[in-house]
Design a protein around this motif. Structure first.
Motif, PDB file in Angstrom:
ATOM      1  N   ARG A 195      -0.002   3.689  -2.980  1.00  0.00           N
ATOM      2  CA  ARG A 195      -0.576   5.003  -2.672  1.00  0.00           C
ATOM      3  C   ARG A 195       0.385   6.149  -2.953  1.00  0.00           C
ATOM      4  O   ARG A 195      -0.059   7.272  -3.180  1.00  0.00           O
ATOM      5  CB  ARG A 195      -1.045   5.038  -1.227  1.00  0.00           C
ATOM      6  CG  ARG A 195      -2.247   4.162  -1.002  1.00  0.00           C
ATOM      7  CD  ARG A 195      -2.748   4.262   0.400  1.00  0.00           C
ATOM      8  NE  ARG A 195      -3.921   3.413   0.573  1.00  0.00           N
ATOM      9  CZ  ARG A 195      -4.398   3.085   1.747  1.00  0.00           C
ATOM     10  NH1 ARG A 195      -3.816   3.520   2.849  1.00  0.00           N
ATOM     11  NH2 ARG A 195      -5.460   2.314   1.833  1.00  0.00           N
ATOM     12  N   ASP A 196       1.669   5.879  -2.918  1.00  0.00           N
ATOM     13  CA  ASP A 196       2.646   6.921  -3.220  1.00  0.00           C
ATOM     14  C   ASP A 196       2.966   6.979  -4.714  1.00  0.00           C
ATOM     15  O   ASP A 196       3.825   7.745  -5.139  1.00  0.00           O
ATOM     16  CB  ASP A 196       3.935   6.713  -2.422  1.00  0.00           C
ATOM     17  CG  ASP A 196       3.758   7.005  -0.936  1.00  0.00           C
ATOM     18  OD1 ASP A 196       2.716   7.564  -0.550  1.00  0.00           O
ATOM     19  OD2 ASP A 196       4.675   6.677  -0.167  1.00  0.00           O
ATOM     20  N   ARG A 212       3.524   7.757   9.492  1.00  0.00           N
ATOM     21  CA  ARG A 212       4.624   8.535   8.921  1.00  0.00           C
ATOM     22  C   ARG A 212       4.880   9.813   9.711  1.00  0.00           C
ATOM     23  O   ARG A 212       3.985  10.377  10.320  1.00  0.00           O
ATOM     24  CB  ARG A 212       4.343   8.856   7.457  1.00  0.00           C
ATOM     25  CG  ARG A 212       4.415   7.606   6.612  1.00  0.00           C
ATOM     26  CD  ARG A 212       4.280   7.910   5.160  1.00  0.00           C
ATOM     27  NE  ARG A 212       4.269   6.662   4.399  1.00  0.00           N
ATOM     28  CZ  ARG A 212       4.040   6.611   3.108  1.00  0.00           C
ATOM     29  NH1 ARG A 212       3.824   7.717   2.426  1.00  0.00           N
ATOM     30  NH2 ARG A 212       4.053   5.450   2.492  1.00  0.00           N
ATOM     31  N   GLN A 257       0.821  -1.213   0.000  1.00  0.00           N
ATOM     32  CA  GLN A 257       0.000   0.000   0.000  1.00  0.00           C
ATOM     33  C   GLN A 257       0.858   1.267   0.000  1.00  0.00           C
ATOM     34  O   GLN A 257       0.498   2.268  -0.627  1.00  0.00           O
ATOM     35  CB  GLN A 257      -0.972   0.002   1.185  1.00  0.00           C
ATOM     36  CG  GLN A 257      -2.078  -1.015   1.057  1.00  0.00           C
ATOM     37  CD  GLN A 257      -2.860  -0.879  -0.230  1.00  0.00           C
ATOM     38  OE1 GLN A 257      -3.242   0.209  -0.650  1.00  0.00           O
ATOM     39  NE2 GLN A 257      -3.071  -2.007  -0.908  1.00  0.00           N
ATOM     40  N   ALA A 258       2.001   1.238   0.674  1.00  0.00           N
ATOM     41  CA  ALA A 258       2.896   2.396   0.652  1.00  0.00           C
ATOM     42  C   ALA A 258       3.346   2.677  -0.775  1.00  0.00           C
ATOM     43  O   ALA A 258       3.326   3.821  -1.238  1.00  0.00           O
ATOM     44  CB  ALA A 258       4.093   2.153   1.571  1.00  0.00           C
ATOM     45  N   ASP A 286       3.618   2.604   7.302  1.00  0.00           N
ATOM     46  CA  ASP A 286       2.184   2.832   7.132  1.00  0.00           C
ATOM     47  C   ASP A 286       1.916   4.339   7.086  1.00  0.00           C
ATOM     48  O   ASP A 286       2.505   5.103   7.845  1.00  0.00           O
ATOM     49  CB  ASP A 286       1.435   2.195   8.311  1.00  0.00           C
ATOM     50  CG  ASP A 286      -0.055   2.225   8.117  1.00  0.00           C
ATOM     51  OD1 ASP A 286      -0.661   3.295   8.346  1.00  0.00           O
ATOM     52  OD2 ASP A 286      -0.624   1.184   7.754  1.00  0.00           O
ATOM     53  N   ARG A 287       1.025   4.746   6.183  1.00  0.00           N
ATOM     54  CA  ARG A 287       0.727   6.175   6.019  1.00  0.00           C
ATOM     55  C   ARG A 287       0.360   6.841   7.343  1.00  0.00           C
ATOM     56  O   ARG A 287       0.771   7.970   7.607  1.00  0.00           O
ATOM     57  CB  ARG A 287      -0.426   6.353   5.036  1.00  0.00           C
ATOM     58  CG  ARG A 287       0.006   6.416   3.587  1.00  0.00           C
ATOM     59  CD  ARG A 287      -1.201   6.529   2.678  1.00  0.00           C
ATOM     60  NE  ARG A 287      -1.371   7.682   1.849  1.00  0.00           N
ATOM     61  CZ  ARG A 287      -0.470   8.237   1.065  1.00  0.00           C
ATOM     62  NH1 ARG A 287       0.746   7.791   1.048  1.00  0.00           N
ATOM     63  NH2 ARG A 287      -0.767   9.270   0.309  1.00  0.00           N
ATOM     64  N   ALA A 288      -0.417   6.167   8.158  1.00  0.00           N
ATOM     65  CA  ALA A 288      -0.873   6.747   9.426  1.00  0.00           C
ATOM     66  C   ALA A 288       0.262   6.928  10.427  1.00  0.00           C
ATOM     67  O   ALA A 288       0.133   7.691  11.382  1.00  0.00           O
ATOM     68  CB  ALA A 288      -1.965   5.870  10.037  1.00  0.00           C
TER      69      ALA A 288
END
Length: 168
Positions: free
Chosen positions: A26-27, A97, A22-23, A93-95
Motif C-alpha cells: 500500500r505504500d 500508524r 500490506q504495508a 498496520d495502516r490503522a
C-alpha cells in the motif's frame, strides 16, 4: 493501555506477515507490486523466526505491527558486519500508524542490541520514500551512512537502499 513490545507468538505469524506485506504494497514500496518476489519474504514470518528475532507491538490484544531483529549476522543480515545487529522489515498496520508503535519497536531493537554481547552498533537499510521511518531513526540517534548504501537488485539502477547506523 500502552503499547507492549514482545516476541511474536507462532499464532501471530500469518497476521504479522500480512500486515508487513500490506504495508509495503500500500505504500508503494515494492517495485513490482503484487508480483514482487520480496512479497513472499515479507509474508514468511515463520521462516524469518528461524534465523532472527521477531518482535511485535500490541495494544489491548490487537497486533499493531512488527520488526525483525537480527542480533549478529546470519542468513537474515543484509548489511550487518561483525559486532553489528540489524533491523529489518519494520511495519505497522495502516490503522495503527502515528501512535508510537514503530518507534517502540525500534527502541526495543536498540535495547536488544545493547544487551547482545559483543554488539557495538545497530544498522538498517531503508527506502528513500520511507520518510516516517527516517524520522523515527533520526529521532532515536541513528545517522545516515551513505558509504554503505546498496542495491539489492544490481541489474536495476534505481533501487538503492539508504543505510543508517546507531553506535551503542
Amino acid at each position: 493501555m500502552d503499547i507492549a513490545i514482545r516476541p511474536a507468538d507462532a499464532a501471530e505469524y500469518e497476521a504479522l506477515g500480512e500486515i508487513t506485506a500490506q504495508a509495503y504494497l500500500r505504500d508503494g514500496l515494492l517495485d513490482f507490486g503484487e508480483s514482487d518476489s520480496y512479497l513472499g519474504e515479507l509474508r514468511d514470518v515463520a521462516g524469518r523466526s528461524a534465523a532472527a528475532d521477531i518482535l511485535v507491538a500490541v495494544r489491548n490484544g490487537a497486533l499493531l505491527g512488527g520488526v525483525t531483529f537480527v542480533p549478529a549476522g546470519g542468513p537474515m543480515a543484509d548489511i550487518a558486519r561483525p559486532g553489528e545487529a540489524e533491523i529489518r522489515m519494520l511495519a505497522v498496520d495502516r490503522a495503527a500508524r502515528g501512535q508510537g508503535a514503530g518507534e517502540a519497536l525500534v527502541r526495543a531493537c536498540v535495547e536488544r542490541a545493547r544487551a547482545t554481547a559483543g554488539c557495538f552498533r545497530i544498522v538498517l537499510s531503508t527506502q528513500r520514500t520511507m520518510l516516517a521511518a527516517h524520522r523515527i531513526y533520526e529521532r532515536l540517534g541513528f545517522v545516515r551512512t551513505p558509504e554503505r548504501d546498496w542495491n539489492p537488485l544490481p541489474h536495476l539502477d534505481d533501487i538503492t537502499l539508504l543505510t543508517y547506523q546507531l553506535t551503542l
